[in-house]
Write an enzyme that holds these catalytic residues in place. Structure first.
Site, PDB file in Angstrom:
ATOM      1  N   LYS A   1      79.684   5.914  90.255  1.00  0.00           N
ATOM      2  CA  LYS A   1      79.354   4.606  89.701  1.00  0.00           C
ATOM      3  C   LYS A   1      80.483   3.582  89.761  1.00  0.00           C
ATOM      4  O   LYS A   1      80.231   2.381  89.581  1.00  0.00           O
ATOM      5  CB  LYS A   1      78.912   4.761  88.237  1.00  0.00           C
ATOM      6  CG  LYS A   1      77.618   5.512  88.066  1.00  0.00           C
ATOM      7  CD  LYS A   1      76.478   4.758  88.714  1.00  0.00           C
ATOM      8  CE  LYS A   1      75.291   5.636  88.983  1.00  0.00           C
ATOM      9  NZ  LYS A   1      74.433   5.136  90.033  1.00  0.00           N
TER      10      LYS A   1
ATOM     11  N   TYR B   1      76.673  18.887  93.554  1.00  0.00           N
ATOM     12  CA  TYR B   1      77.454  18.963  92.315  1.00  0.00           C
ATOM     13  C   TYR B   1      77.233  20.352  91.737  1.00  0.00           C
ATOM     14  O   TYR B   1      76.090  20.724  91.447  1.00  0.00           O
ATOM     15  CB  TYR B   1      76.987  17.913  91.304  1.00  0.00           C
ATOM     16  CG  TYR B   1      77.201  16.475  91.709  1.00  0.00           C
ATOM     17  CD1 TYR B   1      78.303  15.760  91.243  1.00  0.00           C
ATOM     18  CD2 TYR B   1      76.295  15.816  92.532  1.00  0.00           C
ATOM     19  CE1 TYR B   1      78.498  14.433  91.583  1.00  0.00           C
ATOM     20  CE2 TYR B   1      76.485  14.482  92.883  1.00  0.00           C
ATOM     21  CZ  TYR B   1      77.584  13.803  92.411  1.00  0.00           C
ATOM     22  OH  TYR B   1      77.774  12.476  92.750  1.00  0.00           O
TER      23      TYR B   1
ATOM     24  N   HIS C   1      71.102   8.559 102.356  1.00  0.00           N
ATOM     25  CA  HIS C   1      70.776   9.825 101.699  1.00  0.00           C
ATOM     26  C   HIS C   1      69.528   9.654 100.847  1.00  0.00           C
ATOM     27  O   HIS C   1      69.434   8.739 100.036  1.00  0.00           O
ATOM     28  CB  HIS C   1      71.946  10.295 100.822  1.00  0.00           C
ATOM     29  CG  HIS C   1      73.007  11.017 101.601  1.00  0.00           C
ATOM     30  ND1 HIS C   1      73.893  11.894 101.011  1.00  0.00           N
ATOM     31  CD2 HIS C   1      73.308  11.005 102.917  1.00  0.00           C
ATOM     32  CE1 HIS C   1      74.710  12.387 101.949  1.00  0.00           C
ATOM     33  NE2 HIS C   1      74.375  11.853 103.103  1.00  0.00           N
TER      34      HIS C   1
ATOM     35  N   TYR D   1      70.934   7.417  89.432  1.00  0.00           N
ATOM     36  CA  TYR D   1      71.804   7.711  90.570  1.00  0.00           C
ATOM     37  C   TYR D   1      71.715   6.610  91.626  1.00  0.00           C
ATOM     38  O   TYR D   1      72.749   6.203  92.190  1.00  0.00           O
ATOM     39  CB  TYR D   1      71.422   9.066  91.184  1.00  0.00           C
ATOM     40  CG  TYR D   1      72.447   9.613  92.140  1.00  0.00           C
ATOM     41  CD1 TYR D   1      73.592  10.239  91.680  1.00  0.00           C
ATOM     42  CD2 TYR D   1      72.271   9.522  93.521  1.00  0.00           C
ATOM     43  CE1 TYR D   1      74.541  10.756  92.548  1.00  0.00           C
ATOM     44  CE2 TYR D   1      73.215  10.027  94.412  1.00  0.00           C
ATOM     45  CZ  TYR D   1      74.353  10.637  93.916  1.00  0.00           C
ATOM     46  OH  TYR D   1      75.294  11.137  94.785  1.00  0.00           O
TER      47      TYR D   1
ATOM     48  N   PRO E   1      84.166  10.005  88.040  1.00  0.00           N
ATOM     49  CA  PRO E   1      83.527   9.869  89.353  1.00  0.00           C
ATOM     50  C   PRO E   1      82.203  10.610  89.488  1.00  0.00           C
ATOM     51  O   PRO E   1      81.497  10.420  90.484  1.00  0.00           O
ATOM     52  CB  PRO E   1      84.576  10.429  90.313  1.00  0.00           C
ATOM     53  CG  PRO E   1      85.441  11.312  89.475  1.00  0.00           C
ATOM     54  CD  PRO E   1      85.453  10.712  88.111  1.00  0.00           C
TER      55      PRO E   1
END
Length: 389
Positions: free
Chosen positions: A296, A200, A72, A384, A292
């Site tokens: 991580k 998200y 990704h 990220y 979550p």
């Protein structure tokens, strides 16, 4: 039995550490209280940082990750009106890999016989002894008999509820904790994902996440109060809620199907420090928990394992005692940065019950800043994909 390192827990952290130590010629035994099938039945995270992929590459166990994993280049934040794409590849030159934790565990498990890594499953009543000194040992029950493993070091990779952290004397460590007033209700279904990257979403009805395990298996979440029960959420109700919270663009591409797993996971931020006491080292969830949001958990465990393997290799191959004494500080420096990122992203994307108009205005302002600032997006992208080890 006698070994150099006794590892408690045969999840991905324990198995990964075992393989890394075996590759360096260090003797180790892994103990697991559950069966192998049970370990593989646990549904967990699926976004891997480069540190995790890199350790699998180093072991030569990355074949399926390369063949089946989904690289990704970015992910998305939805604020109810727009989709804010964080282009992590352009901003950092790196990617993340979507590959289920279950599959990573399977890869590690399948290699144990070939690599000579001894794993004892169904080890009941595991207890740690004499961790303050240089001759710790572990006792457990197997096949109805009480057994003992003497070691130079014990590494606890046995999760939040395992015996390793509890073996540390009271007062020898400090706990930091934030319990969140909601949990994530997750649904796993064999349907194509609604978007090729994660979304998200912050919606007035609550948080939602659109994720995936493969091109044909999707993982979705909505946040719910801790008083909710999973049996009160039919598949249809979850799909309806997701369609609202993720927004019309994502909803138009949601394919519904029967769930193959549903559960509610409570959220907490937790750190135990230090991560070493005497001859005991802690890795992964035994020392820290992250919400979550930001993916991580598994990756922090992998970085702990990297530092632990480095320290143990230094001790056994170069008699480097400083490597052991420096393990906790080195691991915690990365842990706290990941905790900060997970906490801040959770705070940004969820509606907390105690929040009022001011807190909501701050979320709107922050999302607007992220949408228009390359610097803000770069900071998010760097965290990220995972900070350096």
């Amino acid at each position: 039995m006698r070994t150099q390192v006794a590892i408690i827990g045969a999840g991905p952290a324990g198995l990964l550490l075992g393989h890394l130590l075996k590759a360096e010629g260090i003797e180790c035994i892994v103990l697991e209280r559950r069966t192998g099938d049970y370990v593989l039945s646990r549904i967990r995270a699926g976004v891997l940082e480069q540190v995790t992929v890199g350790l699998m590459e180093r072991l030569g166990l990355d074949g399926r990750i390369k063949a089946e994993g989904l690289p990704h280049d970015g992910f998305n934040l939805a604020d109810g009106e727009r989709l804010i794409r964080i282009d992590i590849a352009a901003l950092t030159g790196q990617q993340v890999m979507v590959y289920g934790q279950t599959e990573l565990t399977r890869d590690l498990m399948d290699a144990t016989d070939e690599r000579g890594l001894e794993v004892i499953y169904e080890a009941a009543d595991v207890a740690l002894h004499d961790i303050d000194g240089n001759s710790p040992y572990v006792t457990f029950s197997s096949a109805g008999a009480r057994q003992r493993i003497d070691a130079r070091f014990i590494v606890g990779c046995d999760g939040f509820h395992g015996p390793s952290r509890k073996a540390i004397p009271a007062g020898a460590g400090r706990e930091f904790e934030r319990v969140y007033p909601f949990g994530w209700l997750g649904i796993l279904a064999d349907v194509p994902p609604c978007n090729h990257e994660l979304i998200y979403a912050n919606h007035e009805r609550g948080f939602a996440l659109a994720s995936m395990r493969s091109h044909t298996r999707s993982r979705y979440y909505v946040d719910v109060p801790l008083t909710e029960k999973v049996e009160d959420w039919s598949d249809e109700r979850i799909w309806d809620e997701l369609a609202i919270r993720l927004g019309p663009d994502a909803a138009a591409h949601i394919m519904r199907g029967p769930s193959i797993e549903k559960s509610i996971a409570p959220l907490r931020s937790y750190v135990f420090a230090p991560m070493r006491h005497g001859s005991l080292m802690l890795c992964g969830d035994s020392a820290h928990i992250v919400p979550p949001t930001g993916a991580k958990g598994l990756n922090l465990a992998a970085s702990d394992v990297h530092y632990a393997a480095e320290a143990l290799t230094g001790f056994f191959k170069r008699n480097d005692r400083d490597a052991i004494s420096g393990y906790s500080d080195k691991a915690l420096a990365r842990v706290w940065k990941a905790e900060r990122f997970s906490w801040s992203l959770t705070r940004l994307m969820h509606r907390f019950p105690e929040d009022g108009d001011f807190e909501r205005a701050m979320q709107v302002a922050e999302l607007d800043y992220i949408a228009t600032s390359r610097a803000a997006q770069t900071s998010i992208a760097e965290n990220y994909v995972g900070l350096p080890v």
